[in-house]
Design a protein around this motif. Sequence first.
Motif, PDB file in Angstrom:
ATOM      1  N   GLU A  98      18.478 -90.096  17.189  1.00  0.00           N
ATOM      2  CA  GLU A  98      19.033 -90.471  15.890  1.00  0.00           C
ATOM      3  C   GLU A  98      18.220 -89.880  14.746  1.00  0.00           C
ATOM      4  O   GLU A  98      18.696 -89.803  13.607  1.00  0.00           O
ATOM      5  CB  GLU A  98      19.093 -91.996  15.752  1.00  0.00           C
ATOM      6  CG  GLU A  98      20.526 -92.479  15.690  1.00  0.00           C
ATOM      7  CD  GLU A  98      20.628 -93.941  15.348  1.00  0.00           C
ATOM      8  OE1 GLU A  98      20.680 -94.245  14.151  1.00  0.00           O
ATOM      9  OE2 GLU A  98      20.636 -94.762  16.283  1.00  0.00           O
ATOM     10  N   SER A 102      21.228 -89.099  12.454  1.00  0.00           N
ATOM     11  CA  SER A 102      21.485 -89.855  11.219  1.00  0.00           C
ATOM     12  C   SER A 102      20.383 -89.570  10.206  1.00  0.00           C
ATOM     13  O   SER A 102      19.235 -89.980  10.381  1.00  0.00           O
ATOM     14  CB  SER A 102      21.548 -91.358  11.505  1.00  0.00           C
ATOM     15  OG  SER A 102      21.499 -92.070  10.283  1.00  0.00           O
ATOM     16  N   LYS A 103      20.776 -88.894   9.115  1.00  0.00           N
ATOM     17  CA  LYS A 103      19.789 -88.609   8.064  1.00  0.00           C
ATOM     18  C   LYS A 103      19.322 -89.908   7.425  1.00  0.00           C
ATOM     19  O   LYS A 103      18.173 -90.014   6.995  1.00  0.00           O
ATOM     20  CB  LYS A 103      20.396 -87.715   6.986  1.00  0.00           C
ATOM     21  CG  LYS A 103      20.922 -86.393   7.517  1.00  0.00           C
ATOM     22  CD  LYS A 103      20.162 -85.209   6.962  1.00  0.00           C
ATOM     23  CE  LYS A 103      20.818 -83.903   7.386  1.00  0.00           C
ATOM     24  NZ  LYS A 103      19.918 -82.854   7.795  1.00  0.00           N
ATOM     25  N   PHE A 105      18.948 -92.825   8.927  1.00  0.00           N
ATOM     26  CA  PHE A 105      17.915 -93.376   9.810  1.00  0.00           C
ATOM     27  C   PHE A 105      16.589 -92.635   9.625  1.00  0.00           C
ATOM     28  O   PHE A 105      15.522 -93.259   9.484  1.00  0.00           O
ATOM     29  CB  PHE A 105      18.348 -93.309  11.286  1.00  0.00           C
ATOM     30  CG  PHE A 105      17.225 -93.634  12.223  1.00  0.00           C
ATOM     31  CD1 PHE A 105      16.773 -94.941  12.357  1.00  0.00           C
ATOM     32  CD2 PHE A 105      16.567 -92.627  12.935  1.00  0.00           C
ATOM     33  CE1 PHE A 105      15.702 -95.246  13.191  1.00  0.00           C
ATOM     34  CE2 PHE A 105      15.494 -92.925  13.771  1.00  0.00           C
ATOM     35  CZ  PHE A 105      15.070 -94.234  13.902  1.00  0.00           C
ATOM     36  N   ASP A 145      25.326 -88.065   6.218  1.00  0.00           N
ATOM     37  CA  ASP A 145      24.464 -88.812   7.131  1.00  0.00           C
ATOM     38  C   ASP A 145      24.484 -88.213   8.537  1.00  0.00           C
ATOM     39  O   ASP A 145      23.443 -88.046   9.171  1.00  0.00           O
ATOM     40  CB  ASP A 145      24.936 -90.277   7.175  1.00  0.00           C
ATOM     41  CG  ASP A 145      24.152 -91.107   8.174  1.00  0.00           C
ATOM     42  OD1 ASP A 145      22.919 -90.928   8.250  1.00  0.00           O
ATOM     43  OD2 ASP A 145      24.770 -91.940   8.871  1.00  0.00           O
ATOM     44  N   GLY A 146      25.662 -87.893   9.014  1.00  0.00           N
ATOM     45  CA  GLY A 146      25.811 -87.498  10.426  1.00  0.00           C
ATOM     46  C   GLY A 146      25.752 -85.996  10.640  1.00  0.00           C
ATOM     47  O   GLY A 146      25.523 -85.231   9.703  1.00  0.00           O
ATOM     48  N   ALA A 178      30.818 -88.259   9.595  1.00  0.00           N
ATOM     49  CA  ALA A 178      29.462 -87.863   9.180  1.00  0.00           C
ATOM     50  C   ALA A 178      29.241 -88.110   7.692  1.00  0.00           C
ATOM     51  O   ALA A 178      28.110 -88.282   7.248  1.00  0.00           O
ATOM     52  CB  ALA A 178      29.216 -86.389   9.515  1.00  0.00           C
ATOM     53  N   ARG A 181      28.495 -92.207   5.073  1.00  0.00           N
ATOM     54  CA  ARG A 181      27.324 -92.498   4.233  1.00  0.00           C
ATOM     55  C   ARG A 181      26.717 -91.164   3.825  1.00  0.00           C
ATOM     56  O   ARG A 181      26.769 -90.200   4.604  1.00  0.00           O
ATOM     57  CB  ARG A 181      26.267 -93.271   5.039  1.00  0.00           C
ATOM     58  CG  ARG A 181      26.689 -94.666   5.402  1.00  0.00           C
ATOM     59  CD  ARG A 181      25.503 -95.460   5.890  1.00  0.00           C
ATOM     60  NE  ARG A 181      25.021 -94.970   7.198  1.00  0.00           N
ATOM     61  CZ  ARG A 181      23.992 -95.505   7.857  1.00  0.00           C
ATOM     62  NH1 ARG A 181      23.323 -96.515   7.328  1.00  0.00           N
ATOM     63  NH2 ARG A 181      23.625 -95.020   9.023  1.00  0.00           N
TER      64      ARG A 181
END
Length: 419
Positions: A98, A102-103, A105, A145-146, A178, A181
């Motif tokens: 992750e 996930s950026k 995260f 984010d993704g 993605a 967020r």
Amino acid sequence: MRVLIVGQGGREHALAWALAKSPRLTGLYCAPGNPGIAQVARCVRIGLGGGSELAEWALANRIDLTVVGPEAPLVTGIADEFAARGLPLVGPSRKAAEIEGSKVFAKELMRRWGIPTAEYEVFTDPGEALAYVRSRDMPVVIKADGLAGGKGVTVARRVEEAEEAVRALMGERVFGEAGRRIVVEEFLPGREVSVLALTDGRTVLPMAPARDHKRLEDGDQGPNTGGMGAFSPVPDVGPDCLDRIENEILRPVVRALEQEGRPYTGILYAGLMLTPDGPKVVEFNCRMGDPEAQSILPRLESDLLEALEALARRRLDEVTLKWRPEAAVTVVLASEGYPGAAATGRPIRGLKEAQAEGALIFHSGTREEAGQLVTAGGRVLAVTALGETLAAARDQAYRAAARIRFAGMRYRRDIASHA
Ligand code: AMP
Ligand code: GLY
């Protein structure tokens, strides 16, 4: 040892080439591979099937070690499928991956543990994101984010560009979920460097630094790409700088992931900006870089298989990596249209002549069609040369590149020239 590589690009070709040199190797397989990889490994056509299909194949074929090239299968949990069957694999679990998947995260992890990175805010509401970017000084950086195939980042120099990026990600959902967020972050000035490390979750073993060239055109102009070339070593990353990167970034993040119950094993890629305040993280990736691997691995003098085997057995403390003193320069030959939709199926000529110039030719996007090698992707080939200096390596890489021909071929002429 019987080894399986997962992937099909230039990075995986470089991995295959490096592993093939090991005296410990008894069988090398690659799923799915490409015609270049097929020169050193047996290519097997099996679907990823969430990783379980590959894990079953590895079990049935007595694979001792699996090395995963790309991020996508790691982010969806291929390492967990292999672990469930007791199969050693180089690459992080779904939870640890992750850090790339996930950026949000990754940014929150860095904030929690005080790891140097750009200041940022996270948004799930497009209206709030728009209001925020309008209130900021430019440039500002907008990130999905993704995973977005390396295309989810916009460095906006004008507020209209920032607004457009927010709308594309959150409104039009050009990268689907993605962009549910986004991260809006501070622009970091400076030069970039990629420092990759092997880690078994305890020992962190940095590899030689490399610098990618992300923009399509000379002078860092044009759109972002997966990477148009690379070189190693990087003269502006001296031993002190590397120590800081190791002690302020790489070790702390591996420790942080461990403390948060997501122990990380595999190759950890830190994309860094060398800012006036010291190195700061631009992004983490859960795998080797492409084309960084094509510059880094040819410089590795130690046995890669031995190191990766130790990593998988959590005995990385027994390994030291030795590097050749020569510099490496990698020039990527790309297709017309890249990084947009690329033209494919164009015959490729001149590889033997390029090799005769003393270069290594790694296949990124090629396939065989009626016995003829043709283009099959945006990035087609990566040409690497080693030399006593970066300048010597660069000259040789360009001499070799000039031997290769396919319709619409393009490449940057300035790889490593500002080093
Ligand atoms: P990434 O996909 O996160 O590596 O971002 C792609 C590229 O955008 C990076 O290689 C940088 O060149 C640039 N970039 C990303 N974040 C920043 C930042 N905070 N400041 C300056 N440039 C950035
Ligand atoms: N060359 C950049 C990357 O592999 O992400």
